[in-house]
Motif scaffolding. Structure first.
Motif, PDB file in Angstrom:
ATOM      1  N   THR A 210       6.999  21.325  -2.915  1.00 40.66           N
ATOM      2  CA  THR A 210       5.747  20.662  -3.289  1.00 40.66           C
ATOM      3  C   THR A 210       4.633  21.671  -3.510  1.00 40.66           C
ATOM      4  OG1 THR A 210       6.407  18.707  -2.012  1.00 40.66           O
ATOM      5  CG2 THR A 210       4.086  18.920  -2.579  1.00 40.66           C
TER       6      THR A 210
ATOM      7  N   ASP B  10       2.945  17.643 -18.881  1.00 38.99           N
ATOM      8  CA  ASP B  10       2.886  16.725 -17.742  1.00 38.99           C
ATOM      9  C   ASP B  10       3.938  15.629 -17.841  1.00 38.99           C
ATOM     10  OD1 ASP B  10       0.803  18.156 -16.680  1.00 38.99           O
ATOM     11  OD2 ASP B  10      -0.760  16.825 -17.427  1.00 38.99           O
TER      12      ASP B  10
ATOM     13  N   SER C 225       6.771  14.783 -15.076  1.00 34.84           N
ATOM     14  CA  SER C 225       6.935  13.442 -14.512  1.00 34.84           C
ATOM     15  C   SER C 225       8.401  13.013 -14.511  1.00 34.84           C
ATOM     16  CB  SER C 225       6.095  12.434 -15.302  1.00 34.84           C
ATOM     17  OG  SER C 225       4.720  12.764 -15.242  1.00 34.84           O
TER      18      SER C 225
ATOM     19  N   GLY D  28       2.056   8.323   0.788  1.00 31.51           N
ATOM     20  CA  GLY D  28       2.087   8.981  -0.517  1.00 31.51           C
ATOM     21  C   GLY D  28       0.738   8.944  -1.218  1.00 31.51           C
ATOM     22  N   ALA D  29       0.033   7.815  -1.107  1.00 30.50           N
ATOM     23  CA  ALA D  29      -1.275   7.707  -1.741  1.00 30.50           C
ATOM     24  C   ALA D  29      -2.284   8.651  -1.099  1.00 30.50           C
ATOM     25  CB  ALA D  29      -1.769   6.264  -1.660  1.00 30.50           C
TER      26      ALA D  29
ATOM     27  N   ALA E  20      -1.623  11.493   0.283  1.00 27.25           N
ATOM     28  CA  ALA E  20      -1.289  12.861  -0.120  1.00 27.25           C
ATOM     29  C   ALA E  20      -1.852  13.182  -1.498  1.00 27.25           C
ATOM     30  CB  ALA E  20       0.224  13.047  -0.103  1.00 27.25           C
ATOM     31  N   ASP E  21      -1.854  12.221  -2.412  1.00 28.58           N
ATOM     32  CA  ASP E  21      -2.239  12.507  -3.795  1.00 28.58           C
ATOM     33  C   ASP E  21      -3.689  12.172  -4.125  1.00 28.58           C
ATOM     34  OD1 ASP E  21       0.367  13.218  -4.029  1.00 28.58           O
ATOM     35  OD2 ASP E  21       0.775  12.024  -5.822  1.00 28.58           O
ATOM     36  N   TRP E  22      -4.294  11.236  -3.381  1.00 31.57           N
ATOM     37  CA  TRP E  22      -5.611  10.754  -3.792  1.00 31.57           C
ATOM     38  C   TRP E  22      -6.730  11.045  -2.809  1.00 31.57           C
ATOM     39  CZ3 TRP E  22      -6.386   9.563  -8.605  1.00 31.57           C
ATOM     40  CH2 TRP E  22      -5.341   9.063  -9.370  1.00 31.57           C
TER      41      TRP E  22
ATOM     42  N   THR F 198      -9.040  13.848  -4.153  1.00 33.72           N
ATOM     43  CA  THR F 198      -9.713  13.394  -5.379  1.00 33.72           C
ATOM     44  C   THR F 198     -10.834  12.416  -5.051  1.00 33.72           C
ATOM     45  OG1 THR F 198      -7.655  13.656  -6.613  1.00 33.72           O
ATOM     46  CG2 THR F 198      -9.348  12.261  -7.594  1.00 33.72           C
TER      47      THR F 198
ATOM     48  N   TYR G 261      -7.034  15.423   3.240  1.00 36.12           N
ATOM     49  CA  TYR G 261      -5.597  15.329   3.506  1.00 36.12           C
ATOM     50  C   TYR G 261      -5.208  16.149   4.730  1.00 36.12           C
ATOM     51  CZ  TYR G 261      -0.567  15.483   3.095  1.00 36.12           C
ATOM     52  OH  TYR G 261       0.768  15.373   3.367  1.00 36.12           O
TER      53      TYR G 261
ATOM     54  N   TYR H 271       6.979   5.682  -0.959  1.00 36.32           N
ATOM     55  CA  TYR H 271       6.311   6.988  -0.965  1.00 36.32           C
ATOM     56  C   TYR H 271       6.147   7.522  -2.389  1.00 36.32           C
ATOM     57  CZ  TYR H 271       5.205  11.801   0.236  1.00 36.32           C
ATOM     58  OH  TYR H 271       4.586  13.028   0.336  1.00 36.32           O
TER      59      TYR H 271
ATOM     60  N   PRO I 164       1.380   6.688  -5.112  1.00 37.09           N
ATOM     61  CA  PRO I 164       0.326   7.277  -5.942  1.00 37.09           C
ATOM     62  C   PRO I 164       0.139   6.563  -7.269  1.00 37.09           C
ATOM     63  CG  PRO I 164       1.687   8.994  -4.953  1.00 37.09           C
ATOM     64  CD  PRO I 164       2.359   7.696  -4.667  1.00 37.09           C
TER      65      PRO I 164
END
Length: 490
Positions: free
Chosen positions: A80, A94, A98, A278-279, A281-283, A286, A302, A397, A401
């Motif tokens: 990661t 991108d 994905s 998971g959300a 970790a990614d958001w 931001t 985070y 998970y 996101p």
């Protein structure tokens, strides 16, 4: 029919022989026969040092499983942390990245489903061997992929190995917890979190001193493979199963080996909890950036989530031993969901950081509680239930996101994140699904287990010499020893 207690051999033998000899089941006449309360006796073979052999086996077994969790966390954390560097090296768009990430998720799900039958057929310790040794090699394949298509294949392979190890090590952890006679599941998951942090930090350190992705992954591969090799030699081999004529070991579902409704509920709760993980970790970072936080402060969102989750898992076993599982799951939902909701409503970077810290603390014990319950539904076949619950959780998970991102396009990121507290309410509502997970590993302090293997694993148990008179015969009920002894060695 009765048999005399078996006398020990003249020499203790090799360590592997002592593991096999440390327990022996035999019928023996009780001192005061009673058909109602003394239906079976367990005879222990005398060992040269009975006070240390069995406890050492259990402690080594627990350490070996802990290393498996750390290996799984370290390898995924290493990957990661270097995703941007790999994307830059291969010059992937991108959209292609994905696809690669999607195949990683598909591989994880395939591995979990395959582990279901493998664990039930061959035992968790046997299934852990190959994926734990091969994860390092899969990382090397990822690091040396020259194109995005070869990277996709390498990530699919990595996902299959990681998913297989995930189910097998959790099944082994449930068995080890049964043998210990007290909750230890969250400590295993704490090692997974710590391994992930160590993998990310090692990747960052290697990047700082100029190591390439291939060099970094090679170093992690060497560490993980060496740790796996050390751990494999300390795993207790699973003996041949002999369950013919026994009653189902699940105390809650005597007529059903795998209660599907309960497994589905456990899976949905795991899905909801890991959507939030998971959300976050990614958001999380931001969201703080959009609140006007500096990049450094945004990064702490985070970090606060991960730190509180790790701390909660390090201390969670004591809470699990003191609080009923359903009450503990409700408390997790209230702390995680309520804390995040208040943090989001506050609308400032500081309140948001506090909210994500509460979310991490609330989610810390959820997955260990759910996995412990799933693995204990049918100790003879833990893989089937565990694989389904783990697969649904993993699906949450990887899709979390995207769910939050899609909602943010319509209602804004702040409002979209309120989905997470709403999902936490499911933990409060459906908490009775783990009500009967106490089982044999939750015993009152004044009623210690009479299972010899459980006695050996208890830290607060006096030396067996004080507990077992000569001849070394323990009389217990017929419904206890077989399930515990076989479950502990699966």
């Amino acid at each position: 029919m009765h048999a005399r207690p078996v006398m020990p051999p003249a020499s203790p033998g090799s360590p592997s022989q002592r593991r096999t000899q440390c327990l022996s089941v035999a019928a023996a006449p009780p001192p005061n026969p009673s058909a109602e309360t003394l239906p079976m006796t367990i005879a222990l073979r005398s060992q040269p040092d009975p006070t240390t052999v069995v406890p050492d086996v259990l402690r080594r077994y627990r350490l070996a499983i802990s290393l498996m969790f750390a290996i799984a966390g370290m390898t995924i954390g290493t990957w990661t942390a270097r995703i941007p560097a790999i994307q830059h090296t291969i010059k992937m768009a991108d959209s292609k990245l994905s696809v690669c990430l999607l195949l990683l998720a598909v591989g994880g799900l395939l591995g979990m489903r395959a582990a279901s039958r493998l664990v039930d057929r061959h035992g968790s310790t046997t299934v852990m061997v190959l994926p734990s040794l091969a994860l390092g090699g899969a990382l090397l394949l990822v690091a040396h992929a020259p194109t995005w298509t070869t990277l996709a294949v390498a990530l699919l392979t990595f996902g299959i190995l990681h998913g297989t190890l995930n189910v097998a090590m959790n099944a082994a952890a449930v068995s080890c917890q049964t043998a210990y006679g007290r909750p230890i599941m969250t400590s295993f998951h704490a090692l997974f979190s710590i391994g992930g942090v160590l993998g990310a930090l090692l990747s960052a350190a290697c990047a700082r001193i100029g190591f390439s992705v291939a060099d970094t992954f090679a170093a992690v591969a060497v560490i993980s493979t060496a740790a796996a090799g050390w751990a494999i030699h300390r795993l207790i081999p699973a003996p041949a199963s002999n369950r013919t004529g026994q009653e189902p070991t699940s105390p809650t579902e005597p007529g059903q080996r795998r209660p599907r409704t309960r497994i589905l509920l456990l899976g949905l709760l795991a899905f909801s909890a890991l959507i939030s993980e998971g959300a976050a970790a990614d958001w999380a970072s931001t969201y703080l950036t959009r609140l006007g936080a500096t990049p450094t402060m945004a990064a702490t969102a985070y970090a606060a989530f991960a730190a509180s989750m790790t701390l909660g898992r390090l201390t969670g076993d004591r809470l699990n031993a003191a609080i009923a599982p359903n009450a503990l799951l409700r408390g997790c939902g209230v702390i995680g969901g309520g804390g995040l909701a208040l943090g989001l409503i506050g609308g400032t970077p500081l309140t948001a950081i506090a909210g994500f810290a509460c979310l991490g603390a609330g989610l810390a014990l959820v997955v260990p509680l759910l996995y412990s319950t799933a693995g204990g539904l049918d100790p003879a076949r833990p893989g089937a239930a565990l694989s389904r619950v783990a697969a649904l959780g993993y699906l949450g998970y990887v899709t979390g996101p995207a769910i939050i991102g899609g909602a943010a396009m319509h209602v804004g990121l702040g409002n979209a994140l309120l989905i997470l507290p709403a999902l936490a309410t499911l933990l409060v509502i459906a908490a009775p699904v783990v009500h009967q997970s106490r089982g044999r590993h939750h015993r009152p302090a004044n009623a210690p287990s009479r299972s010899p293997l459980a006695l050996a694993g208890r830290d607060d148990t006096p030396p067996p010499a004080r507990q077992i008179p000569k001849p070394e015969v323990i009389t217990i009920h017929a419904d206890q020893p077989v399930a515990e002894l076989e479950g502990a060695f699966r």
